[in-house]
Design an enzyme around this catalytic site. Structure first.
Site, short mmCIF file in Angstrom:
data_model
loop_
_atom_site.label_atom_id
_atom_site.label_comp_id
_atom_site.label_asym_id
_atom_site.label_seq_id
_atom_site.Cartn_x
_atom_site.Cartn_y
_atom_site.Cartn_z
N ASP A 50 0.87 -1.18 0.00
CA ASP A 50 0.00 0.00 0.00
C ASP A 50 0.90 1.23 0.00
O ASP A 50 1.57 1.52 1.01
CB ASP A 50 -0.89 -0.01 1.25
N ARG A 78 -6.68 5.99 -6.28
CA ARG A 78 -8.13 5.83 -6.22
C ARG A 78 -8.69 6.80 -7.27
O ARG A 78 -8.26 7.97 -7.33
CB ARG A 78 -8.64 6.20 -4.83
N SER A 119 -4.72 13.34 -15.06
CA SER A 119 -6.08 13.13 -15.56
C SER A 119 -6.68 14.38 -16.16
O SER A 119 -6.36 15.49 -15.74
CB SER A 119 -6.96 12.67 -14.38
N TYR A 143 -10.98 13.97 -6.58
CA TYR A 143 -10.12 13.10 -7.42
C TYR A 143 -9.24 13.98 -8.32
O TYR A 143 -8.02 13.85 -8.34
CB TYR A 143 -10.97 12.15 -8.27
N LYS A 147 -4.98 14.81 -8.37
CA LYS A 147 -4.12 14.63 -9.56
C LYS A 147 -3.37 15.92 -9.86
O LYS A 147 -2.19 15.91 -10.21
CB LYS A 147 -4.97 14.20 -10.76
N PHE A 206 -27.14 10.04 -19.19
CA PHE A 206 -27.26 11.10 -18.17
C PHE A 206 -27.45 12.45 -18.85
O PHE A 206 -26.51 13.24 -18.97
CB PHE A 206 -26.03 11.11 -17.27
C1 WQD Z 1 -18.49 9.39 -19.50
C2 WQD Z 1 -19.76 10.03 -20.03
C3 WQD Z 1 -21.39 10.52 -18.31
C4 WQD Z 1 -22.31 6.35 -17.32
C5 WQD Z 1 -13.86 9.78 -16.07
C6 WQD Z 1 -13.18 10.01 -14.72
C7 WQD Z 1 -11.77 9.71 -14.78
C8 WQD Z 1 -11.06 10.38 -15.94
C9 WQD Z 1 -11.99 10.68 -17.11
C10 WQD Z 1 -8.89 9.37 -15.78
C11 WQD Z 1 -20.26 11.15 -19.12
C12 WQD Z 1 -21.93 9.49 -19.31
C13 WQD Z 1 -21.76 7.50 -17.89
C14 WQD Z 1 -23.67 6.03 -17.59
C15 WQD Z 1 -23.85 7.99 -18.95
N1 WQD Z 1 -10.05 9.51 -16.44
N2 WQD Z 1 -22.52 8.29 -18.68
N3 WQD Z 1 -24.38 6.86 -18.40
O1 WQD Z 1 -17.08 11.16 -15.90
O2 WQD Z 1 -16.13 11.47 -18.28
O3 WQD Z 1 -14.66 10.89 -16.38
O4 WQD Z 1 -12.93 9.64 -17.12
O5 WQD Z 1 -8.49 9.90 -14.83
O6 WQD Z 1 -11.70 8.30 -14.86
O7 WQD Z 1 -13.25 11.35 -14.35
O8 WQD Z 1 -16.31 9.19 -17.31
O9 WQD Z 1 -17.28 7.04 -18.01
O10 WQD Z 1 -18.18 8.18 -15.89
O11 WQD Z 1 -18.73 9.12 -18.11
O12 WQD Z 1 -24.53 8.75 -19.66
O13 WQD Z 1 -24.23 5.01 -17.11
O14 WQD Z 1 -20.81 9.05 -20.06
O15 WQD Z 1 -22.41 11.45 -17.98
O16 WQD Z 1 -20.80 12.16 -19.93
P1 WQD Z 1 -16.13 10.75 -16.97
P2 WQD Z 1 -17.64 8.30 -17.26
#
Ligand code: WQD
Length: 320
Positions: A50, A78, A119, A143, A147, A206
């Site tokens: 860890d 995380r 990120s 998060y 970063k 969403f």
């Molecule tokens: C992608 C799009 C949701 C699920 C992640 C994290 C982080 C970073 C970037 C590395 C969004 C939409 C999602 C669902 C949906 N990477 N969605 N229905 O939030 O863009 O960011 O990636 O550090 O990992 O911040 O990724 O995959 O959650 O969502 O409509 O059931 O898909 O609203 O627009 P996100 P995500």
């Protein structure tokens, strides 16, 4: 080079390890196996640890010396945005303490090369659709904050003792470079969508009232194999006389909407499934894609895979 990969038994880490080996490097993985799976990394030595624990610095110094490590790729963190909002102190304890312990050990053991997994979440909700690295980073969740703080810590180490470091700002990573390396965490759109289909549940979109061409959110989806290759290229870049800390976006430069991803899934699997158009998710920016001109110019790296490759590779690997 002999490279220690933290988070090496993870979804991204195991791709990085296989590409490092393919490029002729020797690898060691550090992982606490809370999410990692040791089977993914074959006979790469594993240091189970860890990184945020009090004994991490001494354990790392020992590992650096035992394996004659030349460089580190730091992926372990995380990374669930929603969880970081609920448990900010845990995210700071995990993501910042691990960087602190790692830098203390690297300075002590004179390990001078680092590729840091940062990120796109550092950008928060930018008011431009395509963002470059000079855009003012204003993260909107813990998060993303951890970063950005990690990048600052890398830059300070570079100034204080000459650490050669590159921070890679990942956009939306998905797909599988190998059929045994599917993303098994159901935490991002594509794995969530395929999991819903497998369980005969609707995929939730969403929000379809966003200021985007089809009303759904736009993101920059990058194939995990392209991302892994960017790390190998970044290591080669560090072999030159790089001094100041460099930050690079890692994406395709092309945005895809949620509805476009769902349409691609439909084309790839060739069967119908339910989709529910629901309310927006808190914290989402409407559109976020990468300006990738800096990494193309400085490292000569460019993504090779498109959204269909990403979706079909995830489909194949997750059907295993
Ligand atoms: C992608 C799009 C949701 C699920 C992640 C994290 C982080 C970073 C970037 C590395 C969004 C939409 C999602 C669902 C949906 N990477 N969605 N229905 O939030 O863009 O960011 O990636 O550090 O990992 O911040 O990724 O995959 O959650 O969502 O409509 O059931 O898909 O609203 O627009 P996100 P995500």
């Amino acid at each position: 080079m002999k490279i220690l990969v933290t988070g090496g038994a993870g979804y991204i880490g195991s791709h990085v390890i296989r590409q490092l080996i393919a490029a002729g490097h020797e690898t060691v993985a550090v992982d606490d196996l809370t999410n990692g799976i040791q089977k993914r990394i074959g006979d790469t030595p594993l240091v189970k640890l860890d990184l945020a624990s009090p004994e991490a610095t001494d354990s790392l110094i020992k590992a650096f010396k035992e394996y004659s490590i030349d460089g580190v790729i730091h992926l372990a963190a995380r990374k669930a945005v929603g969880e970081s909002v609920e448990r900010p102190e845990y995210y700071y304890q995990q993501n910042i303490n691990s960087v602190t312990n790692l830098l203390l050990a690297m300075r002590e053991a004179k390990v001078m090369n680092m590729v840091f997994s940062s990120s796109a979440a550092t950008y928060g909700s930018p008011d431009v659709d395509q963002v470059n690295e000079d855009y003012l980073a204003r993260p909107i969740n813990p998060y993303g904050e951890t970063k950005l703080v990690g990048e600052w810590m890398m830059a300070d180490a570079a100034k204080a003792w000459g650490l050669k470091v590159v921070s890679l700002r990942y956009f939306n990573v998905a797909g599988a470079g190998f059929d045994d390396l599917a993303d098994t965490s159901i935490a991002n759109l594509i794995p969530i969508a395929f999991n819903a289909i497998k369980n005969n549940k609707p995929i939730q979109v969403f929000g379809t009232d966003w200021p985007t061409p089809d009303g759904s959110c736009v993101r920059d989806y990058i194939h995990v194999l392209d991302l892994a290759d960017a790390h190998i290229t970044a290591l080669d870049y560090l072999d030159q006389d790089v001094r100041e800390h460099s930050v690079f976006n890692v994406g395709t430069g092309k945005g895809s909407s949620v509805l476009a991803v769902i349409d691609t899934i439909h084309k790839v699997i060739g069967k119908d499934f339910d989709v529910d158009l629901v309310d927006r998710r808190a914290g989402d920016p409407a559109a976020l894609s990468a300006d990738v001109s800096r990494i193309e110019k400085a490292l000569g790296w460019k993504a090779k895979h498109d959204l269909t490759d990403i979706v079909s590779s995830h489909y194949r690997a997750s059907s295993n």
